[in-house]
Scaffold this motif. Structure first.
Motif, PDB file in Angstrom:
ATOM      1  N   VAL A 103     -57.490  40.348 -18.569  1.00  0.00           N
ATOM      2  CA  VAL A 103     -56.344  39.511 -18.230  1.00  0.00           C
ATOM      3  C   VAL A 103     -55.949  38.705 -19.468  1.00  0.00           C
ATOM      4  N   VAL A 104     -54.627  38.497 -19.626  1.00  0.00           N
ATOM      5  CA  VAL A 104     -54.098  37.742 -20.766  1.00  0.00           C
ATOM      6  C   VAL A 104     -53.132  36.694 -20.235  1.00  0.00           C
ATOM      7  N   PHE A 105     -53.248  35.487 -20.786  1.00  0.00           N
ATOM      8  CA  PHE A 105     -52.382  34.381 -20.406  1.00  0.00           C
ATOM      9  C   PHE A 105     -51.626  33.871 -21.622  1.00  0.00           C
ATOM     10  N   ARG A 106     -50.412  33.428 -21.387  1.00  0.00           N
ATOM     11  CA  ARG A 106     -49.601  32.759 -22.411  1.00  0.00           C
ATOM     12  C   ARG A 106     -49.068  31.488 -21.788  1.00  0.00           C
ATOM     13  N   ARG A 107     -49.468  30.354 -22.363  1.00  0.00           N
ATOM     14  CA  ARG A 107     -49.041  29.042 -21.864  1.00  0.00           C
ATOM     15  C   ARG A 107     -49.314  28.888 -20.367  1.00  0.00           C
ATOM     16  N   GLY A 108     -50.478  29.365 -19.944  1.00  0.00           N
ATOM     17  CA  GLY A 108     -50.890  29.222 -18.552  1.00  0.00           C
ATOM     18  C   GLY A 108     -50.305  30.248 -17.601  1.00  0.00           C
ATOM     19  N   GLN A 109     -49.441  31.131 -18.092  1.00  0.00           N
ATOM     20  CA  GLN A 109     -48.828  32.161 -17.251  1.00  0.00           C
ATOM     21  C   GLN A 109     -49.474  33.511 -17.552  1.00  0.00           C
ATOM     22  N   GLU A 110     -49.827  34.230 -16.510  1.00  0.00           N
ATOM     23  CA  GLU A 110     -50.421  35.550 -16.689  1.00  0.00           C
ATOM     24  C   GLU A 110     -49.361  36.521 -17.189  1.00  0.00           C
ATOM     25  N   ILE A 111     -49.672  37.210 -18.308  1.00  0.00           N
ATOM     26  CA  ILE A 111     -48.721  38.190 -18.843  1.00  0.00           C
ATOM     27  C   ILE A 111     -49.285  39.615 -18.828  1.00  0.00           C
ATOM     28  N   PHE A 112     -50.576  39.750 -18.548  1.00  0.00           N
ATOM     29  CA  PHE A 112     -51.191  41.070 -18.440  1.00  0.00           C
ATOM     30  C   PHE A 112     -52.396  40.982 -17.524  1.00  0.00           C
ATOM     31  N   ARG A 113     -52.580  41.996 -16.706  1.00  0.00           N
ATOM     32  CA  ARG A 113     -53.789  42.131 -15.885  1.00  0.00           C
ATOM     33  C   ARG A 113     -54.122  43.606 -15.815  1.00  0.00           C
ATOM     34  N   ALA A 114     -55.367  43.956 -16.122  1.00  0.00           N
ATOM     35  CA  ALA A 114     -55.810  45.335 -16.058  1.00  0.00           C
ATOM     36  C   ALA A 114     -55.696  45.836 -14.622  1.00  0.00           C
ATOM     37  N   GLU A 115     -55.304  47.073 -14.501  1.00  0.00           N
ATOM     38  CA  GLU A 115     -55.145  47.685 -13.186  1.00  0.00           C
ATOM     39  C   GLU A 115     -56.453  47.599 -12.412  1.00  0.00           C
ATOM     40  N   GLY A 116     -56.385  47.082 -11.203  1.00  0.00           N
ATOM     41  CA  GLY A 116     -57.549  46.989 -10.340  1.00  0.00           C
ATOM     42  C   GLY A 116     -58.426  45.763 -10.558  1.00  0.00           C
ATOM     43  N   PHE A 117     -58.153  44.991 -11.607  1.00  0.00           N
ATOM     44  CA  PHE A 117     -58.995  43.813 -11.872  1.00  0.00           C
ATOM     45  C   PHE A 117     -58.647  42.704 -10.891  1.00  0.00           C
TER      46      PHE A 117
END
Length: 109
Positions: A93-107
């Motif tokens: 998972v990746v966050f930018r300024r507290g907002q999620e911008i990426f999540r691995a499929e199924g995570f």
């Protein structure tokens, strides 16, 4: 006089509450990798190379709970906070300024 003080105090309290509700969300307390014992984790140096290969400029890397947490600038210049599984080194998972911008499929963590 008493009413004026009450209005000032009420206004101040309302402003403080409003400021508190606009604070950015912080991700790191919520991410769980379910990585198992640390003896099975890969070395952070390997993740450092992986981040470099992704054209990210590494700012900081640490263990957060049972995940590897990376602070970096992406090749596009975005400041991000990312979590990687310490056994597989998969980006979860990746966050930018507290907002999620990426999540691995199924995570789900």
């Amino acid at each position: 006089m008493i009413v004026r003080k009450f209005v000032k105090i009420s206004t101040l309290l309302a402003a403080l509450i409003a400021l508190g509700s606009t604070a950015p969300a912080h991700a790191d307390g919520d991410v769980r990798c379910n990585a198992g014992p640390k003896e099975g984790w890969q070395k952070m140096a390997k993740l450092k190379k992986q981040v470099w290969l992704e054209d990210w400029k590494l700012l900081k890397m640490q263990v957060e709970g049972d995940c590897y947490e990376v602070y970096a600038h992406t090749k596009e210049g975005l400041s991000v906070e990312a979590f990687f599984h310490p056994v597989t080194l998969k980006k979860l998972v990746v966050f930018r300024r507290g907002q999620e911008i990426f999540r691995a499929e199924g995570f789900k963590g």
